[in-house]
Design a protein around this motif. Structure first.
Motif, PDB file in Angstrom:
ATOM      1  N   LYS A 101     123.410 -19.050 100.591  1.00 54.06           N
ATOM      2  CA  LYS A 101     123.295 -19.561 101.969  1.00 54.06           C
ATOM      3  C   LYS A 101     121.983 -19.077 102.590  1.00 54.06           C
ATOM      4  O   LYS A 101     121.279 -19.839 103.252  1.00 54.06           O
ATOM      5  N   LEU A 102     121.654 -17.807 102.366  1.00 60.58           N
ATOM      6  CA  LEU A 102     120.401 -17.263 102.913  1.00 60.58           C
ATOM      7  C   LEU A 102     119.191 -17.951 102.297  1.00 60.58           C
ATOM      8  O   LEU A 102     118.211 -18.232 102.989  1.00 60.58           O
ATOM      9  N   GLU A 103     119.269 -18.225 100.991  1.00 61.20           N
ATOM     10  CA  GLU A 103     118.149 -18.911 100.326  1.00 61.20           C
ATOM     11  C   GLU A 103     117.968 -20.305 100.919  1.00 61.20           C
ATOM     12  O   GLU A 103     116.843 -20.749 101.154  1.00 61.20           O
ATOM     13  N   ILE A 104     119.072 -20.998 101.159  1.00 59.06           N
ATOM     14  CA  ILE A 104     118.994 -22.353 101.744  1.00 59.06           C
ATOM     15  C   ILE A 104     118.352 -22.280 103.134  1.00 59.06           C
ATOM     16  O   ILE A 104     117.474 -23.081 103.465  1.00 59.06           O
ATOM     17  N   CYS A 105     118.763 -21.280 103.933  1.00 59.43           N
ATOM     18  CA  CYS A 105     118.171 -21.125 105.285  1.00 59.43           C
ATOM     19  C   CYS A 105     116.672 -20.832 105.175  1.00 59.43           C
ATOM     20  O   CYS A 105     115.870 -21.367 105.941  1.00 59.43           O
ATOM     21  N   ASP A 106     116.318 -19.976 104.220  1.00 58.16           N
ATOM     22  CA  ASP A 106     114.920 -19.591 104.043  1.00 58.16           C
ATOM     23  C   ASP A 106     114.069 -20.806 103.644  1.00 58.16           C
ATOM     24  O   ASP A 106     112.996 -21.049 104.213  1.00 58.16           O
ATOM     25  N   ILE A 107     114.576 -21.612 102.708  1.00 55.66           N
ATOM     26  CA  ILE A 107     113.825 -22.795 102.268  1.00 55.66           C
ATOM     27  C   ILE A 107     113.778 -23.837 103.395  1.00 55.66           C
ATOM     28  O   ILE A 107     112.757 -24.501 103.592  1.00 55.66           O
ATOM     29  N   GLY A 108     114.856 -23.956 104.159  1.00 56.17           N
ATOM     30  CA  GLY A 108     114.859 -24.874 105.302  1.00 56.17           C
ATOM     31  C   GLY A 108     113.738 -24.504 106.259  1.00 56.17           C
ATOM     32  O   GLY A 108     112.998 -25.364 106.753  1.00 56.17           O
ATOM     33  N   ARG A 109     113.617 -23.214 106.497  1.00 55.42           N
ATOM     34  CA  ARG A 109     112.562 -22.723 107.380  1.00 55.42           C
ATOM     35  C   ARG A 109     111.175 -23.060 106.816  1.00 55.42           C
ATOM     36  O   ARG A 109     110.276 -23.519 107.537  1.00 55.42           O
ATOM     37  N   ARG A 110     111.005 -22.874 105.507  1.00 57.64           N
ATOM     38  CA  ARG A 110     109.703 -23.154 104.889  1.00 57.64           C
ATOM     39  C   ARG A 110     109.397 -24.655 104.922  1.00 57.64           C
ATOM     40  O   ARG A 110     108.248 -25.065 105.120  1.00 57.64           O
ATOM     41  N   MET A 111     110.406 -25.499 104.738  1.00 58.38           N
ATOM     42  CA  MET A 111     110.183 -26.959 104.803  1.00 58.38           C
ATOM     43  C   MET A 111     109.741 -27.350 106.212  1.00 58.38           C
ATOM     44  O   MET A 111     108.842 -28.167 106.394  1.00 58.38           O
TER      45      MET A 111
END
Ligand code: ZN
Length: 375
Positions: A101-111
């Protein structure tokens, strides 16, 4: 889990430290990230170490203050009121799921930071079990996701956990997981340069940059279908086994990878390649250099060793060179979804332009010569 807010970031900046190490127990808010990023602080995510000894600040610093996000209970019912099963909730709250879940949030932020998503656009998913997938919810900016927003679905897109309704485009992701067992995560967004190629119906030409050839090329170009529809899943699924990056006609880009970050990397490389080509197309180039045929074979050999898919492995070196990327870029042929739709620009476009230029140069030369010649 603790929350690291903008107030915590202000305190942190006073310490003079240049990097912040954090882990899955610490959620950094978007406001705090902005402050840290403006101050040039490097954020280092440490996935497995719960309390890194070399942390510039004690991670417990942020946990001293009670935060509402910590106390939010996990939803026991779906947004439309159906009860979730205990075994699904156990998987959904497992340490592995919390990390994803944290990885998904992190990548969402980077996108979002790279302007790949607009409004509520884009979505991310990851495999968490043989028949279970975590995914982003609908109607939320990917730049401001928090782990409690993430949903879990089965391979038929039924929601198994999460307080918000899952993205409607999960069905397209699931089509990729179905045809491509190696796919562990999928990212979809609307990065401007790659989406422009998808809108123009123009497949990025090959043989220009090795990074592209090895890590992504060649991208598939799928015809337009309504986002989230079964028809969209039908056109994307079969393309995935040989293409990690797929341009979706008149829509955006969808990429799969062996991790959430890997799927995102494919998108970064796709958009950077399309952007570079746009710029290269504007520059005068008399030579039109390309990666030579034998070097293309070397690149594909390297790619094969890395276990990455590519539809060109069976081609001979000469066949790899059949496409002249510069000729493609000058003529800008377009992929037609039906033969009844003529979509090639005039094939004589380039020659006509050259002929016009030659005539102009000739008339200018004649004019100058006439002035120089004594009467
Ligand atoms: Zn979309």
């Amino acid at each position: 889990m603790s929350v690291f807010s903008a107030k915590d970031a202000e305190e942190f900046l006073k310490s003079g430290a240049k990097e912040l190490r954090y882990n899955r127990n610490l959620q950094i808010t978007p406001g705090a990230r902005d402050l840290l990023s403006e101050a040039g602080i490097r954020l280092i995510f440490e996935s497995d170490s719960p309390t890194p000894a070399n942390s510039p600040i004690p991670l417990s610093h942020a946990s001293n203050t009670p935060r509402p996000m910590n106390t939010k209970p996990v939803a026991t019912h779906s947004p439309d009121g159906k009860p979730y099963k205990p075994e699904h909730l156990a998987l959904f709250t497992s340490p592995e799921a919390e990390k994803l879940k944290l990885e998904i949030c992190d990548i969402g932020r980077r996108m979002w930071m790279r302007e790949y998503t607009d409004g509520n656009g884009g979505n991310i998913s990851a495999r968490i079990g043989p028949n279970e997938f975590l995914c982003t919810p609908t109607g939320v900016s990917k730049g401001f996701l928090t782990p409690d927003m993430i949903c879990m679905v089965d391979s038929n897109a039924n929601q198994l956990a999460g307080s918000l309704p899952r993205t409607s485009e999960i069905t397209t992701h699931l089509a990729i997981y179905k045809t491509t067992p190696e796919a562990k995560a999928v990212c979809h967004a609307h990065p401007v340069h790659a989406t422009a190629f998808a809108v123009a119906g123009f497949e990025p030409p090959p043989r220009l940059i090795p990074e592209w050839e090895v890590f992504v090329g060649k991208a598939a170009l799928a015809p337009y279908r309504t986002p989230g529809s079964p028809e969209m899943a039908e056109v994307i699924g079969p393309l995935a086994p040989k293409h990690q990056s797929i341009l979706m006609g008149n829509h955006g880009v969808i990429c799969w990878g062996t991790s959430v970050e890997d799927a995102y990397f494919k998108m970064e490389i796709t958009d950077a390649y399309c952007r570079t080509i746009f710029i290269a197309m504007q520059l005068p180039s008399g030579q039109h250099p390309t990666i030579p045929c034998d070097k293309m074979s070397e690149l594909l050999e390297l790619k094969k060793k890395m276990g990455l898919p590519d539809p060109r492995y069976d081609l001979k070196p000469a066949e790899l060179c059949e496409v002249d990327p510069w000729a493609l870029m000058q003529d800008r042929p377009r992929t037609c979804s039906s033969p009844a739709q003529p979509c090639h620009p005039s094939p004589n476009f380039t020659q006509a332009t050259n002929a016009e230029l030659e005539a102009l140069v000739q008339s200018l030369t004649d004019e100058i010569m006439a002035k120089l010649t004594p009467k």
